[in-house]
Design a protein around this motif. Structure first.
Motif, PDB file in Angstrom:
ATOM      1  N   GLU A 680       9.163   1.755  -3.729  1.00 26.58           N
ATOM      2  CA  GLU A 680       9.636   0.853  -4.781  1.00 26.58           C
ATOM      3  C   GLU A 680       8.992  -0.527  -4.646  1.00 26.58           C
ATOM      4  O   GLU A 680       8.627  -1.162  -5.638  1.00 26.58           O
ATOM      5  N   ALA A 683       5.508  -0.561  -6.015  1.00 24.84           N
ATOM      6  CA  ALA A 683       5.481  -0.598  -7.481  1.00 24.84           C
ATOM      7  C   ALA A 683       5.792  -1.992  -8.002  1.00 24.84           C
ATOM      8  O   ALA A 683       5.191  -2.465  -8.990  1.00 24.84           O
ATOM      9  N   THR A 684       6.725  -2.679  -7.362  1.00 28.68           N
ATOM     10  CA  THR A 684       7.091  -4.030  -7.784  1.00 28.68           C
ATOM     11  C   THR A 684       5.991  -5.036  -7.447  1.00 28.68           C
ATOM     12  O   THR A 684       5.640  -5.903  -8.266  1.00 28.68           O
ATOM     13  N   SER A 688       1.897  -0.532  -9.215  1.00 31.38           N
ATOM     14  CA  SER A 688       1.949   0.907  -8.948  1.00 31.38           C
ATOM     15  C   SER A 688       1.319   1.152  -7.588  1.00 31.38           C
ATOM     16  O   SER A 688       0.626   0.290  -7.025  1.00 31.38           O
ATOM     17  N   VAL A 689       1.543   2.356  -7.062  1.00 32.18           N
ATOM     18  CA  VAL A 689       0.923   2.721  -5.796  1.00 32.18           C
ATOM     19  C   VAL A 689      -0.591   2.754  -5.949  1.00 32.18           C
ATOM     20  O   VAL A 689      -1.337   2.306  -5.066  1.00 32.18           O
ATOM     21  N   GLU A 691      -2.485   0.977  -7.892  1.00 33.49           N
ATOM     22  CA  GLU A 691      -3.029  -0.377  -7.893  1.00 33.49           C
ATOM     23  C   GLU A 691      -2.999  -0.980  -6.490  1.00 33.49           C
ATOM     24  O   GLU A 691      -3.894  -1.748  -6.111  1.00 33.49           O
TER      25      GLU A 691
END
Length: 954
Positions: A680, A683-684, A688-689, A691
């Motif tokens: 999580e 993503a925050t 995203s993973v 990126e």
């Protein structure tokens, strides 16, 4: 009084007590050793009392029969110290000591020597150590043991960790039917132990520790003497070492197993290594070589760690159970005294204690404080209605025992125990109150005799500004039972304290007495709370420095009852008389702060309130740990109840809450619980993973296609994955900010007056190497009101302790507004070989304290809190971290505490940094460990040059 008493005096002359009891109408039967050890003879329905006039030496089996008699409700009198220390074992018609018996067993075995050192060299032995930079060797020396031509001598130049030598073989040296390991060994003057290892074909490791003497001794160990240490994940740890699978044998030293061997140079010898079948005719040999204690626990009697030497006595007096001495003069003060460690004495009501400790004789030091109780009765609790009890007189002074006054007093004490009518507990329901409430006052009466008894209980409460409150009850208590009396007393709305006295009367004579105080707490009109600002603690406009001790009471020493020890502030464990005595000694050292802990729901018994009142009276501030849990698993409802129910926000004796006890992230196995939050967070943070991976230039780690945290290799070694691990450490810092910050916010909603932090284990320790992951000051800075590193990584001598300079500089750099308080540091002085505090270790502990306080002074630390107050043996941990002897005598560490007190609590200004050293947190995934590697050369060069370095963390 009647009754039937069994007496054992071994090889000593029959004590005068026997004739005295017979003259008093008591039936006395003298037992010899075999009778004492025989099954079924020591029955509680037969004997009213068992007297051990020679408790030290007896057949080994008698230790079991005596302890079973006590635990089954029997009454025991033990005269002298050292009970069960010289047990005897029968072999070939001879009674032998433990060491002689084991040597005889070893020599009697039909052993087959498979490895000797009679040749020109020792053969093929491979060294294994964590300190390869220090040389060690295994060499042949002539002659060997028991007339052999040669032996192997192991010279270890600087043992710190482990240093062993191993030999391997293709097939097991054990033949069919052979399961025991035999050998001869001895140690140098500072090498009282060695460790042996068998390693099986599947790489499972089995280790055993043996005690060495300076002379050659034969040894024989069964498979069960070798305890599982490590092995493949599929290995069943519950099975024992399988000799048929042995493939490696090793011998040497290891901190984990040879704990009585200090750091430095050591020498040991081994010879005639062999195998043998088990001695089926000597079952005791198996028990003695697999770690069974030489003495079973009997409170106030044995093992030896339950007693301590009293060297501070100036006089003695009758204790709270001293009503037996009415009309019986006290014996003279002996030259040599030992005492059991103190235990709660039975005051208050509904305490749920397992026993009542009844001091008959108390020694008093020059300050008027009790320093020993060499004669006590221990009454077993309400869960043992058959009336088990122990009268222990722990004095080994032949002249004292021969004195006629001693014999008269002893006879009176034995008759008192035979009488059997006691208070088990008595007093008011609480030791502290807010005033203006109804509080029960009364007693629980115990009749341990064989007939019903009439008795009276007289209760009084006295205090300034109130008429005396009195009650008296007269009734009958049946044999082997308890009876209770109580009534309500209205606690005045006044300052107190109030003295509560309970007396037990039989035949119009006071036969027992208990007394205590009820203290009243009220908030101050103008409280003065400790605050934190600008990197310092403040009390008003003055800087305040904590010079403290982690406090647990002396009544928790040398107990096998872990619940009683750990929950020392519970109803059954807390005794204000002991607390008062301890805190008086704490204050005399020059300390101004104690750290204590309390578990939910022990706030309900108000013992913490009593403790806080006593600390306030002595000028001691309190750092209070609230348990259980940590902010990662925060029990907020419990924490809130503990804080609000005792009105802690109004109490300025407390200066801080300690919300976690030595947590760290651990290794991969412990970090798995955070995998979902890691995904999580990515993503925050990155969108995203994918990126995140693009930003790192490497992939996130996955298991079964699911993103998880780094493994232990990635946490401890840099590689292509380093950018991912750097991000993971950022994530862990954010977790700390989130959870610990939230916990602090919740606490300060109900209590804005006290600081919030926790003891930080390895946080800030630059030598704590990955993959073990600690919390980082970078994450903690926004979540606590002050930093609280621990000093255990700073053990040893000054070169290791001074690394705390780096910790302080790092903390000041990342959180300049926060004070830094060293929450724990200390060093154990216990020697299992000596079964006492080792004088050399006691001296080194004093040097260690002086060095640590030097660190405090040089780094302008805001405070420290040593681990811990009470001296004596801590069961389970097998340690003695105490700063004071059990009799109140000062240790060198105590003198260091007092000598540094004025300097460490004096207001001072920190110099401004004049050297800035860059720290790159992105350069490595190893966290603070790598930051130290980056900066150590520049840091120590600046410090040694008289400069004041700081860091620029980026």
């Amino acid at each position: 009084p009647g009754g039937l008493v069994a007496v054992y005096h071994g090889e000593r002359p029959e004590p005068p007590l026997v004739a005295g009891l017979r003259a008093a109408g008591v039936g006395v039967v003298v037992l010899d050793g075999p009778q004492l050890a025989s099954d079924g003879l020591l029955r509680t329905d037969l004997w009213d009392l068992l007297i051990l006039a020679e408790p030290r030496s007896m057949p080994a089996a008698a230790m079991d029969t005596v302890t079973e008699y006590v635990r089954g409700g029997g009454r025991l009198v033990s005269l002298g110290a050292g009970a069960f220390e010289d047990l005897r074992y029968e072999m070939g018609g001879r009674w032998l000591s433990r060491s002689d018996y084991l040597s005889a067993v070893a020599q009697a075995l039909p052993q087959r020597i498979w490895l000797d050192f009679d040749g020109p060299d020792v053969g093929d032995w491979r060294r294994d150590t964590n300190q390869p930079q220090f040389p060690s060797e295994a060499v042949r020396e002539a002659p060997g043991a028991a007339g052999s031509a040669g032996a192997m001598r192991i010279n270890i130049s600087n043992k710190r960790g482990w240093d062993t030598f191993a030999t391997e073989f293709d097939t097991s040296p054990f033949r069919t039917g052979e399961t025991w390991t035999t050998f001869w060994a001895k140690g140098g003057p500072h090498t009282p132990q060695l460790v042996l290892e068998w390693r099986e074909a599947d790489d499972s490791r089995w280790l055993a520790t043996v005690e060495l003497s300076s002379e050659w001794r034969p040894y024989a160990l069964p498979p069960t003497a070798f305890r599982y240490w490590s092995g493949p994940p599929t290995r069943d740890r519950n099975v024992t070492f399988d000799p048929s699978q042995a493939r490696l044998f090793a011998v040497g030293l290891a901190d984990t197993h040879t704990q009585q061997v200090g750091h430095g140079a050591h020498t040991l010898w081994i010879d005639q290594i062999g195998t043998a079948p088990a001695p089926l005719d000597q079952p005791e040999a198996v028990a003695l070589t697999t770690g069974r204690s030489a003495a079973l626990p009997v409170e106030a009697v044995s093992p030896a760690y339950k007693l301590f030497a009293v060297n501070t006595a100036r006089r003695w007096r009758a204790g709270t159970g001293g009503s037996l001495s009415r009309g019986t003069p006290l014996p003279p003060l002996p030259a040599e005294i030992k005492s059991p460690h103190p235990r709660p004495e039975g005051t208050s009501l509904d305490r749920g204690r397992s026993w009542r400790f009844v001091p008959l004789l108390e020694t008093v030091d020059r300050d008027g404080l009790v320093c020993g109780t060499p004669a006590v009765i221990v009454l077993h609790g309400a869960d043992r209605p058959s009336g088990g009890a122990v009268l222990s007189v722990t004095i080994d002074d032949a002249a004292w025992w021969a004195d006629a006054r001693t014999q008269r007093w002893l006879q009176a004490a034995c008759l008192r125990l035979l009488d059997g009518l006691f208070l088990y507990e008595g007093g008011a329901a609480y030791y502290a109150s807010f005033g203006g409430e109804e509080m029960p006052v009364g007693a629980l009466v115990s009749n341990r005799g064989r007939r019903a008894r009439e008795y009276a209980v007289r209760a009084r409460v006295r205090g300034e500004g109130m008429p005396e409150w009195r009650r008296e009850w007269t009734q009958t208590v049946e044999a082997d039972s308890f009876a209770e009396v109580r009534d309500d007393w209205t606690v005045p709305v006044a300052d107190g304290p109030y003295d509560v006295s309970i007396e037990l009367l039989a035949d119009n004579q006071v036969v027992d007495r208990l007394q205590h105080q009820v203290q009243i707490w009220r908030p101050k009109m103008e409280p003065s709370y400790i605050t934190a600002a600008d990197g310092d603690f403040w009390q008003g406009r003055r800087k305040w420095y904590a010079h403290g001790i982690n406090y647990m009471p002396s009544s928790g020493i040398a107990t096998e009852d872990g619940e009683y020890f750990e929950h020392w502030i519970s109803a059954r464990a807390y005794d204000p008389a002991i607390i008062e005595r301890d805190l008086t000694r704490v204050r005399k050292m020059g300390l101004n702060q104690v750290s204590v802990f309390m578990y939910y729901p022990h706030h309900r018994n108000r013992n913490l309130l009593d403790l806080l009142i006593r600390c306030e009276q002595k000028g001691l501030k309190v750092n209070l740990s609230l348990r259980p849990g940590t902010p990662l698993d925060f029990e907020w409802d419990w924490v809130r109840e503990m804080i609000t129910s005792l009105r802690l926000p109004e109490n300025d004796t407390i200066y801080a809450y300690d919300l976690a006890w030595e947590p760290n992230w651990g290794m991969r196995a412990e970090l798995t619980r955070w995998d979902a939050e890691w995904a999580e967070w990515l993503a925050t943070k990155y969108g995203s993973v994918a990126e995140a991976e693009a930003a790192w230039g490497t992939s996130a780690r996955r298991e079964d296609g699911v993103v998880v945290g780094p493994d232990d290799t990635q946490l401890s070694q840099d590689g292509a994955w380093t950018p991912m691990v750097v991000a993971y450490r950022d994530f862990l810092n954010d977790l700390i900010r989130k959870y610990y910050g939230r916990a602090r916010e919740l606490v300060q909603r109900v209590d804005p007056n006290h600081l919030v932090s926790y003891r930080m284990s390895g946080a800030g320790d630059p030598l704590w190497a990955p993959p073990m992951t600690t919390y980082d000051f970078l994450g903690l800075a926004d979540a606590v009101d002050f930093l609280s590193p621990e000093g255990y990584g700073r053990g040893g001598d000054w070169p290791n302790i001074k690394v705390g300079h780096w910790t302080m500089a790092y903390g000041r750099a990342v959180a300049p507004e926060l004070p830094i308080f060293w929450a724990e540091f200390g060093e154990s002085v216990w020697s299992s070989t000596q079964n006492a505090a080792d004088p050399a270790r006691v001296a080194h502990q004093g040097e260690y304290y002086n060095n640590f306080y030097r660190l405090m002074w040089e780094t302008y630390s805001n405070g420290s809190c040593a681990w811990w107050y009470p001296g004596g043996f801590r069961v389970g941990e097998n340690s003695d971290y105490g700063v004071i002897d059990p009799d109140g005598a000062w240790r060198p560490a105590t003198h260091a505490i007092a000598d540094w007190a004025a300097r460490l609590t004096r207001s001072r200004e920190r110099p401004e940094p004049d050297v800035v050293i860059p720290l790159d947190t992105r350069a490595s995934g190893q966290g603070i460990f790598n930051l130290y590697l980056q900066s150590q050369e520049a840091f120590w060069r600046a410090l040694d040059g008289g400069q004041h370095p700081t860091f620029e963390v980026r």
